[in-house]
Design a protein around this motif. Sequence first.
Motif, PDB file in Angstrom:
ATOM      1  N   LEU A 446       1.057  -1.129  -0.404  1.00 50.67           N
ATOM      2  CA  LEU A 446      -0.387  -0.312   0.041  1.00 50.67           C
ATOM      3  C   LEU A 446       0.861   0.963  -0.075  1.00 50.67           C
ATOM      4  O   LEU A 446       1.451   1.406   0.932  1.00 50.67           O
ATOM      5  CB  LEU A 446      -0.637   0.090   1.671  1.00 50.67           C
ATOM      6  N   ARG A 447       0.784   2.234  -0.683  1.00 52.34           N
ATOM      7  CA  ARG A 447       0.796   3.809  -1.080  1.00 52.34           C
ATOM      8  C   ARG A 447       0.400   4.828   0.335  1.00 52.34           C
ATOM      9  O   ARG A 447      -0.780   4.710  -0.403  1.00 52.34           O
ATOM     10  CB  ARG A 447       1.494   4.042  -2.103  1.00 52.34           C
ATOM     11  N   ILE A 448       0.422   4.407   1.382  1.00 49.68           N
ATOM     12  CA  ILE A 448      -0.149   5.716   1.963  1.00 49.68           C
ATOM     13  C   ILE A 448       0.184   7.023   1.998  1.00 49.68           C
ATOM     14  O   ILE A 448       2.072   7.442   1.892  1.00 49.68           O
ATOM     15  CB  ILE A 448      -0.409   5.322   3.258  1.00 49.68           C
ATOM     16  N   THR A 449      -0.391   8.226   0.952  1.00 48.59           N
ATOM     17  CA  THR A 449      -0.413   9.323   1.296  1.00 48.59           C
ATOM     18  C   THR A 449      -1.256  10.241   1.830  1.00 48.59           C
ATOM     19  O   THR A 449      -2.429  10.662   1.164  1.00 48.59           O
ATOM     20  CB  THR A 449      -0.432   9.891  -0.894  1.00 48.59           C
ATOM     21  N   THR A 450      -1.341  11.430   2.618  1.00 45.57           N
ATOM     22  CA  THR A 450      -1.404  12.300   3.178  1.00 45.57           C
ATOM     23  C   THR A 450      -0.686  13.423   4.107  1.00 45.57           C
ATOM     24  O   THR A 450       0.550  13.110   4.462  1.00 45.57           O
ATOM     25  CB  THR A 450      -1.968  11.277   4.998  1.00 45.57           C
ATOM     26  N   GLU A 451      -1.379  14.405   4.646  1.00 44.53           N
ATOM     27  CA  GLU A 451      -0.319  15.097   5.525  1.00 44.53           C
ATOM     28  C   GLU A 451      -1.111  15.220   6.553  1.00 44.53           C
ATOM     29  O   GLU A 451      -0.929  16.111   7.560  1.00 44.53           O
ATOM     30  CB  GLU A 451      -0.987  16.148   4.801  1.00 44.53           C
ATOM     31  N   TYR A 452      -1.235  14.220   7.604  1.00 43.89           N
ATOM     32  CA  TYR A 452      -2.333  14.001   8.288  1.00 43.89           C
ATOM     33  C   TYR A 452      -1.114  14.554   9.429  1.00 43.89           C
ATOM     34  O   TYR A 452       0.182  13.750   9.290  1.00 43.89           O
ATOM     35  CB  TYR A 452      -2.662  12.813   8.665  1.00 43.89           C
ATOM     36  N   PRO A 453      -1.062  15.206  10.504  1.00 46.05           N
ATOM     37  CA  PRO A 453      -2.882  15.126  11.451  1.00 46.05           C
ATOM     38  C   PRO A 453      -3.553  16.900  10.456  1.00 46.05           C
ATOM     39  O   PRO A 453      -4.098  17.894  11.409  1.00 46.05           O
ATOM     40  CB  PRO A 453      -2.570  15.765  12.773  1.00 46.05           C
ATOM     41  N   HIS A 454      -2.152  16.960   9.966  1.00 45.85           N
ATOM     42  CA  HIS A 454      -2.919  18.888   9.233  1.00 45.85           C
ATOM     43  C   HIS A 454      -4.318  19.029   8.874  1.00 45.85           C
ATOM     44  O   HIS A 454      -4.341  19.969   8.006  1.00 45.85           O
ATOM     45  CB  HIS A 454      -1.428  19.625   8.617  1.00 45.85           C
ATOM     46  N   ASP A 455      -4.105  17.461   7.591  1.00 48.83           N
ATOM     47  CA  ASP A 455      -5.009  17.650   6.890  1.00 48.83           C
ATOM     48  C   ASP A 455      -5.465  15.766   6.633  1.00 48.83           C
ATOM     49  O   ASP A 455      -4.835  14.986   7.677  1.00 48.83           O
ATOM     50  CB  ASP A 455      -4.497  17.720   5.293  1.00 48.83           C
ATOM     51  N   GLY A 456      -7.189  16.022   6.683  1.00 51.00           N
ATOM     52  CA  GLY A 456      -7.738  14.905   6.890  1.00 51.00           C
ATOM     53  C   GLY A 456      -8.236  13.801   6.272  1.00 51.00           C
ATOM     54  O   GLY A 456      -8.080  13.134   6.249  1.00 51.00           O
ATOM     55  N   THR A 457      -7.170  13.933   4.869  1.00 49.77           N
ATOM     56  CA  THR A 457      -7.105  13.151   3.653  1.00 49.77           C
ATOM     57  C   THR A 457      -6.419  12.402   3.746  1.00 49.77           C
ATOM     58  O   THR A 457      -4.854  12.343   4.237  1.00 49.77           O
ATOM     59  CB  THR A 457      -7.513  13.675   2.572  1.00 49.77           C
ATOM     60  N   ILE A 458      -6.591  10.727   3.765  1.00 52.33           N
ATOM     61  CA  ILE A 458      -5.473   9.737   3.710  1.00 52.33           C
ATOM     62  C   ILE A 458      -6.241   8.956   2.528  1.00 52.33           C
ATOM     63  O   ILE A 458      -7.045   7.821   2.465  1.00 52.33           O
ATOM     64  CB  ILE A 458      -5.981   8.816   5.389  1.00 52.33           C
ATOM     65  N   ARG A 459      -5.363   9.200   1.755  1.00 45.95           N
ATOM     66  CA  ARG A 459      -4.969   8.211   0.072  1.00 45.95           C
ATOM     67  C   ARG A 459      -4.242   7.081   0.845  1.00 45.95           C
ATOM     68  O   ARG A 459      -3.257   6.583   0.654  1.00 45.95           O
ATOM     69  CB  ARG A 459      -4.725   9.217  -0.627  1.00 45.95           C
ATOM     70  N   ILE A 460      -5.171   5.673   0.215  1.00 50.80           N
ATOM     71  CA  ILE A 460      -4.389   4.366   0.463  1.00 50.80           C
ATOM     72  C   ILE A 460      -4.681   3.951  -1.287  1.00 50.80           C
ATOM     73  O   ILE A 460      -5.522   3.313  -1.733  1.00 50.80           O
ATOM     74  CB  ILE A 460      -5.350   3.961   1.038  1.00 50.80           C
ATOM     75  N   GLU A 461      -3.583   3.675  -2.035  1.00 53.32           N
ATOM     76  CA  GLU A 461      -3.655   3.566  -3.248  1.00 53.32           C
ATOM     77  C   GLU A 461      -3.085   2.027  -2.823  1.00 53.32           C
ATOM     78  O   GLU A 461      -1.692   1.458  -2.222  1.00 53.32           O
ATOM     79  CB  GLU A 461      -2.476   3.599  -4.445  1.00 53.32           C
ATOM     80  N   VAL A 462      -3.463   0.182  -3.997  1.00 52.73           N
ATOM     81  CA  VAL A 462      -2.784  -1.298  -3.808  1.00 52.73           C
ATOM     82  C   VAL A 462      -2.040  -0.540  -4.812  1.00 52.73           C
ATOM     83  O   VAL A 462      -2.557  -0.821  -5.883  1.00 52.73           O
ATOM     84  CB  VAL A 462      -4.113  -1.442  -3.863  1.00 52.73           C
ATOM     85  N   LEU A 463      -1.015  -1.204  -3.826  1.00 52.39           N
ATOM     86  CA  LEU A 463       0.558  -1.623  -5.384  1.00 52.39           C
ATOM     87  C   LEU A 463       0.531  -2.578  -6.172  1.00 52.39           C
ATOM     88  O   LEU A 463       0.272  -3.286  -6.568  1.00 52.39           O
ATOM     89  CB  LEU A 463       1.647  -1.091  -5.353  1.00 52.39           C
ATOM     90  N   GLU A 464       0.324  -3.769  -4.680  1.00 48.39           N
ATOM     91  CA  GLU A 464       0.675  -5.366  -5.352  1.00 48.39           C
ATOM     92  C   GLU A 464      -0.592  -5.561  -4.041  1.00 48.39           C
ATOM     93  O   GLU A 464      -1.297  -5.651  -2.890  1.00 48.39           O
ATOM     94  CB  GLU A 464       1.874  -5.984  -4.207  1.00 48.39           C
ATOM     95  N   ALA A 465      -1.263  -7.181  -4.147  1.00 46.66           N
ATOM     96  CA  ALA A 465      -2.651  -7.983  -4.188  1.00 46.66           C
ATOM     97  C   ALA A 465      -2.082  -9.360  -3.305  1.00 46.66           C
ATOM     98  O   ALA A 465      -1.577  -9.285  -5.430  1.00 46.66           O
ATOM     99  CB  ALA A 465      -3.353  -7.562  -4.665  1.00 46.66           C
ATOM    100  N   PRO A 466      -2.342  -9.971  -2.794  1.00 47.49           N
ATOM    101  CA  PRO A 466      -2.184 -11.330  -2.351  1.00 47.49           C
ATOM    102  C   PRO A 466      -2.856 -12.448  -3.555  1.00 47.49           C
ATOM    103  O   PRO A 466      -4.226 -11.572  -3.516  1.00 47.49           O
ATOM    104  CB  PRO A 466      -1.768 -11.634  -0.963  1.00 47.49           C
ATOM    105  N   GLY A 467      -2.582 -13.764  -2.952  1.00 41.61           N
ATOM    106  CA  GLY A 467      -3.869 -14.389  -3.930  1.00 41.61           C
ATOM    107  C   GLY A 467      -4.962 -13.843  -3.301  1.00 41.61           C
ATOM    108  O   GLY A 467      -5.548 -14.287  -3.810  1.00 41.61           O
ATOM    109  N   THR A 468      -4.625 -14.357  -1.910  1.00 38.09           N
ATOM    110  CA  THR A 468      -6.191 -14.993  -1.025  1.00 38.09           C
ATOM    111  C   THR A 468      -6.606 -13.209  -0.880  1.00 38.09           C
ATOM    112  O   THR A 468      -5.622 -12.106  -0.439  1.00 38.09           O
ATOM    113  CB  THR A 468      -6.040 -14.995   0.184  1.00 38.09           C
ATOM    114  N   PRO A 469      -7.724 -12.899  -0.660  1.00 41.13           N
ATOM    115  CA  PRO A 469      -8.018 -11.498  -0.394  1.00 41.13           C
ATOM    116  C   PRO A 469      -7.876 -10.794   0.734  1.00 41.13           C
ATOM    117  O   PRO A 469      -8.146 -12.121   2.253  1.00 41.13           O
ATOM    118  CB  PRO A 469      -9.796 -12.453  -0.720  1.00 41.13           C
TER     119      PRO A 469
END
Length: 633
Positions: A446-469
């Motif tokens: 996961l790539r987590i992009t945020t300026e928290y706590p000064h900004d409340g937006t937390i963006r989470i991008e999936v870069l890799e995912a395993p075979g099992t959910p």
Amino acid sequence: MREDIVPVDPPGGLRGLGLGEFRLDGGFWGGLQAVNTAATLQHCLEWMERLGWIANFDRVAQGGTGGERPGWQFSDSEIYKLMEALAWEHGRTGSSWADEVFTALTERVAAAQDDDGYLNTCYGHAGQAERYSDLSSGHELYCTGHLLQAAVARVRTVGEDKLVEVARRAADEVCRTFGADGRDGICGHPEIEVGLAELGRALGEPRYTEQARLFIERRGRGTLKPVTLLDSSYFQDDIPVREADAWRGHAVRALYLAAGAVDVAIDTDDSDLLKAVEHQWKRSVERRTYLTGGMGSRHQDEGFGEDWELPPDRAYCETCAGIASNMVSWRLYLATGEVRYADLMERTFYNVIAASPAEDGKAFFYANPLHQRSAAADVRPNEVNPRAEGGVRAPWFDVSCCPTNLARTLASWQAYAASVEGHRISLLQYANGDMRIETGDGTLALRITTEYPHDGTIRIEVLEAPGTPVELRLRIPHWAEGASLANESAAYAVEPGWAEVRDPLKVGRVIELSLPVEPRFTWPDERIDAVRACVAVERGPLVLCAESTDLPEGHAIETLRVDPAHPPRFESDGAVVRASSAPAPASPNPGLPYRSTLRRMNSSVEPTELRLIPYHRWAQRGSVTMRVFLPTA
């Protein structure tokens, strides 16, 4: 470098992140950790060399213990905490410098160990008091506990080496001396309990867990010799751990004991002991904890007060107590999975732990009051500072337990950012960076992009995912009413607690969490007499404060009043509130700081806008007066 380095590793399915599983990339915590790496570790090393604390080990090894010994009787523990920090630093970053310093310190420590495993530079040698001759104040077992924690860090980052062997021999000596057939004693400052429990896990040695259990069961029987003006509650030796209703006495001691009790409860499957600590946590947090998460409202014993005894100007809130509080909360979270423990950790991280270090990582708060009535005197930049509660960050104190404690905490911060339980990943603390977790049949990246706590937006991008959910859930802080979660197709409201990501995690998927971080008024419980009719302002996880630096002309910290009819509004990284000042009595009653009047006095200064800043930044611009709770009447 290993990815799966976990500072606290209890049995069971729930674990924290390995230090290599989350790489911070700037941001709030990335910045603090970088300063710790670049400045604080070296700073601690230089001061302890300069003062002769490390050389105490050389004196023991060389048979030169006669005469005056530098440092307090517990100074050995500071070297061990620094070594723990260096071990985490090397394990997380592969730092050759950290490993070289650790190895050099190990040689000096090992050379001072007695043949039977006893290791202490203040007792037990020529010209010194006998071993364990002052269990109330000697801190021998306390120091050994920190040695064991340093060894645990080394086991989990490198494997068994010379320091681990030193720690094993020291633990064996403790078990022989204080085991079931040995001396029926305890240490005045708990720490050996958590050290033994952690080392027992790391080495698979149940004898150490059993000894930790014995120490916990022995406490509360009044066996420790009282010290001047303090009774047995100072040592938590007045009530057995299982019977205590709340934490009391010296705050760091109480919290280290609680952390060890949780470890023992989990390792011995003692549900009653675990429930006792859970109850103590709940009552103490509800009635004996400051808005910042700080603990300890009495200066005379650095300890807890009674229920609702939370004066802001007399708040002690030692930095080490904040760290110890998070040690307890983290263990309780891993034992129960309850979100409330991670909530308190966030509050304490931002408003106690982050408040302590100066921006350059070379000066620290020991105590963390919520109201500073007078600007502190100038700090002594190149000397040991005698006062720990002076409202100023100092490079070193006469008792400097906090800098090394901060160093080991910041070096291992990633561990607390998320938890893993099978194919369920829970994000607990939000920070900018890349997370990479092995799930058994693949990798979740996961790539987590945020300026928290000064900004409340937390963006989470999936870069890799395993075979099992994989199930991903996000902690929604208790204050975050109105939070929302969105993906490519929809957005939906989420309540405080846990928010489950509804869609499968696929490569390229983006999840965006929005937390409301607008400023808000926070009102104290009416039973806290010291701040009745006062209000504080928070923004997201940050407690805000007023500093004298930002006061308009004609206003003073002590006479400020806030108008609660006008909500605080966001500005920069803090907030602005509408405020005025009450007049100072022109003719007080003779000899008394009061004035009689037949009607309420109006403000003598026109209302103005008052800027508030994050509490963790107070006194970074110089000596100031400050307050968190602002009167409204």
